[in-house]
Design a protein around this motif. Structure first.
Motif, PDB file in Angstrom:
ATOM      1  N   GLY A 137      -1.941  85.277 -93.462  1.00 40.91           N
ATOM      2  CA  GLY A 137      -0.638  84.826 -93.377  1.00 40.91           C
ATOM      3  C   GLY A 137       0.066  84.559 -92.243  1.00 40.91           C
ATOM      4  N   ALA A 138      -0.200  85.673 -91.093  1.00 37.43           N
ATOM      5  CA  ALA A 138       0.503  85.180 -89.888  1.00 37.43           C
ATOM      6  C   ALA A 138      -0.238  83.918 -89.346  1.00 37.43           C
ATOM      7  N   VAL A 139      -1.606  83.766 -89.346  1.00 34.32           N
ATOM      8  CA  VAL A 139      -2.211  82.621 -88.706  1.00 34.32           C
ATOM      9  C   VAL A 139      -1.577  81.323 -89.509  1.00 34.32           C
ATOM     10  N   GLN A 140      -1.474  81.405 -90.821  1.00 37.24           N
ATOM     11  CA  GLN A 140      -0.899  80.045 -91.237  1.00 37.24           C
ATOM     12  C   GLN A 140       0.592  79.761 -90.705  1.00 37.24           C
ATOM     13  N   ARG A 141       1.470  80.837 -90.806  1.00 45.79           N
ATOM     14  CA  ARG A 141       2.593  80.645 -90.069  1.00 45.79           C
ATOM     15  C   ARG A 141       2.649  80.139 -88.718  1.00 45.79           C
ATOM     16  N   PHE A 142       1.870  80.914 -87.894  1.00 43.00           N
ATOM     17  CA  PHE A 142       1.572  80.363 -86.781  1.00 43.00           C
ATOM     18  C   PHE A 142       1.188  78.825 -86.597  1.00 43.00           C
ATOM     19  N   CYS A 143       0.374  78.331 -87.249  1.00 44.93           N
ATOM     20  CA  CYS A 143      -0.190  76.971 -87.517  1.00 44.93           C
ATOM     21  C   CYS A 143       0.924  76.090 -88.001  1.00 44.93           C
ATOM     22  N   LEU A 144       1.830  76.625 -88.544  1.00 43.29           N
ATOM     23  CA  LEU A 144       2.699  75.862 -89.461  1.00 43.29           C
ATOM     24  C   LEU A 144       3.833  75.306 -88.141  1.00 43.29           C
ATOM     25  N   GLU A 145       4.091  76.432 -87.306  1.00 40.20           N
ATOM     26  CA  GLU A 145       4.976  76.418 -85.966  1.00 40.20           C
ATOM     27  C   GLU A 145       4.431  75.397 -85.030  1.00 40.20           C
ATOM     28  N   THR A 146       3.029  75.708 -84.728  1.00 37.19           N
ATOM     29  CA  THR A 146       2.392  74.835 -83.220  1.00 37.19           C
ATOM     30  C   THR A 146       1.722  73.676 -83.912  1.00 37.19           C
ATOM     31  N   GLY A 147       1.324  73.709 -85.080  1.00 37.76           N
ATOM     32  CA  GLY A 147       0.381  72.405 -85.365  1.00 37.76           C
ATOM     33  C   GLY A 147      -1.054  72.529 -85.247  1.00 37.76           C
ATOM     34  N   CYS A 148      -1.592  73.799 -85.348  1.00 39.06           N
ATOM     35  CA  CYS A 148      -2.870  73.872 -85.304  1.00 39.06           C
ATOM     36  C   CYS A 148      -3.422  73.841 -86.662  1.00 39.06           C
ATOM     37  N   MET A 149      -4.503  73.494 -86.874  1.00 31.81           N
ATOM     38  CA  MET A 149      -5.219  73.309 -88.378  1.00 31.81           C
ATOM     39  C   MET A 149      -5.949  74.356 -88.859  1.00 31.81           C
ATOM     40  N   VAL A 150      -5.363  74.802 -90.128  1.00 30.96           N
ATOM     41  CA  VAL A 150      -6.260  75.796 -91.030  1.00 30.96           C
ATOM     42  C   VAL A 150      -5.978  75.660 -92.291  1.00 30.96           C
ATOM     43  N   GLU A 151      -7.242  75.746 -92.792  1.00 30.11           N
ATOM     44  CA  GLU A 151      -7.307  75.456 -94.280  1.00 30.11           C
ATOM     45  C   GLU A 151      -6.610  76.516 -94.894  1.00 30.11           C
ATOM     46  N   PRO A 152      -5.303  76.284 -95.905  1.00 31.69           N
ATOM     47  CA  PRO A 152      -4.751  77.271 -96.600  1.00 31.69           C
ATOM     48  C   PRO A 152      -5.734  77.776 -97.498  1.00 31.69           C
ATOM     49  N   GLU A 153      -5.409  79.242 -97.705  1.00 26.77           N
ATOM     50  CA  GLU A 153      -6.102  79.971 -98.667  1.00 26.77           C
ATOM     51  C   GLU A 153      -5.465  79.737-100.275  1.00 26.77           C
ATOM     52  N   ARG A 154      -6.330  79.520-100.999  1.00 26.67           N
ATOM     53  CA  ARG A 154      -6.039  79.327-102.537  1.00 26.67           C
ATOM     54  C   ARG A 154      -5.965  80.829-103.166  1.00 26.67           C
ATOM     55  N   ALA A 155      -4.944  81.154-103.899  1.00 31.66           N
ATOM     56  CA  ALA A 155      -4.573  82.401-104.646  1.00 31.66           C
ATOM     57  C   ALA A 155      -4.129  81.863-105.929  1.00 31.66           C
ATOM     58  N   PRO A 156      -4.929  81.132-107.025  1.00 33.16           N
ATOM     59  CA  PRO A 156      -4.033  81.037-108.069  1.00 33.16           C
ATOM     60  C   PRO A 156      -3.577  82.121-108.725  1.00 33.16           C
ATOM     61  N   ASP A 157      -4.334  83.410-108.781  1.00 31.28           N
ATOM     62  CA  ASP A 157      -3.670  84.453-109.334  1.00 31.28           C
ATOM     63  C   ASP A 157      -2.499  85.075-108.697  1.00 31.28           C
ATOM     64  N   ARG A 158      -1.980  84.651-107.792  1.00 28.60           N
ATOM     65  CA  ARG A 158      -0.938  84.961-107.119  1.00 28.60           C
ATOM     66  C   ARG A 158       0.361  84.092-107.698  1.00 28.60           C
ATOM     67  N   ILE A 159       0.148  83.302-108.283  1.00 27.87           N
ATOM     68  CA  ILE A 159       1.210  82.287-109.057  1.00 27.87           C
ATOM     69  C   ILE A 159       1.756  82.826-110.034  1.00 27.87           C
ATOM     70  N   HIS A 160       3.081  82.909-110.310  1.00 32.70           N
ATOM     71  CA  HIS A 160       3.712  83.341-111.571  1.00 32.70           C
ATOM     72  C   HIS A 160       4.500  82.357-112.292  1.00 32.70           C
ATOM     73  N   MET A 161       4.130  82.376-113.599  1.00 35.18           N
ATOM     74  CA  MET A 161       4.970  81.567-114.443  1.00 35.18           C
ATOM     75  C   MET A 161       6.816  82.073-114.537  1.00 35.18           C
TER      76      MET A 161
END
Length: 243
Positions: free
Chosen positions: A125-149
């Motif tokens: 999570g911290a790595v993805q937030r860092f990449c969102l701010e700086t523009g580095c590339m990271v493939e986002p993790e898929r976690a469909p079990d964490r999505i709630h209806m």
């Protein structure tokens, strides 16, 4: 002990520790003669009435005596007076080492965020937030079990006969943004048998709302609308699945 210069006969009061660094070789501060101090040492003044220069005398008396002290002894005395910077050098070395490690860590984070996330999932999570701010590339993790209806609804389509309008509101329960999931919608008859099922891709249910590659932000509800043909057999229940 007393040391006498063999040339100008200047007498010095010395201690054995003062000769250690010079390994016995000294230079007379008066006539600059270099000689082996071990050959000219004695336990008593070499001649009556001689006055020995005390190399270890502190305070103002050291200044006039300094010119008459052998070079090796003057270095010893200077080291005794100077503050030792070893501690500060040690702190500086540690600070430099820590700065270097931090720089290496940032380079690793910038150039290999995917590898870092794979090795240490707890920091993804911290790595993805860092990449969102700086523009580095990271493939986002898929976690469909964490999505709630949050809510869902199925009704006859208001504009098209024989069609269904399906609406759903869901949110990402993960702590990091992840890709929008595929949505599987299933209808069941009175016996619990599947009578219709369809899987919708993000390109289909996000059309005109968001780009298909947009991330699903954490904690933010998203509402989508799905259209599909109504089955001939009557449905009594339905189900959503995130893939």
């Amino acid at each position: 002990m007393y040391l006498t210069c063999p040339r100008c006969e200047t007498v010095y009061a010395v201690r054995a520790a003062m000769l250690r660094d010079g390994q016995g070789e000294v230079r007379c501060g008066g006539c600059r003669t270099v000689f082996n101090a071990l050959d000219y040492l004695s336990d008593e003044l070499p001649r009556p009435g001689a006055v020995a220069v005390d190399a270890a005398t502190p305070g103002a008396t050291r200044v006039p005596a300094a010119d008459g002290v052998p070079e090796a002894l003057r270095e010893d005395l200077a080291r005794m007076d100077e503050p030792q910077p070893a501690t500060f050098r040690g702190v500086g070395a540690w600070a430099a080492a820590l700065a270097l490690l931090a720089a290496l860590g940032l380079q690793y984070l910038w150039f290999a965020p995917q590898d870092l996330s794979a090795r240490f999932p707890m920091v993804r999570g911290a790595v993805q937030r860092f990449c969102l701010e700086t523009g580095c590339m990271v493939e986002p993790e898929r976690a469909p079990d964490r999505i709630h209806m949050i809510s869902r609804d199925v009704r006859a389509h208001p504009r098209y006969e024989g069609a269904l309008l399906v609406t759903a509101t869901f949110s990402n329960g993960a702590t990091w943004p992840q890709p929008f999931p595929r949505l599987r919608f299933s209808l069941y008859d009175v016996n619990g048998e599947t009578i219709a099922t369809r899987t919708f891709t993000p390109e289909q249910y996000l059309a005109g709302v968001l780009p298909a590659d947009a991330p699903l932000p954490p904690g933010q509800p998203v509402q989508v609308a799905l259209e599909m043909l109504a089955p001939e057999e009557a449905a009594v229940s339905f189900e959503f699945s995130f893939l």
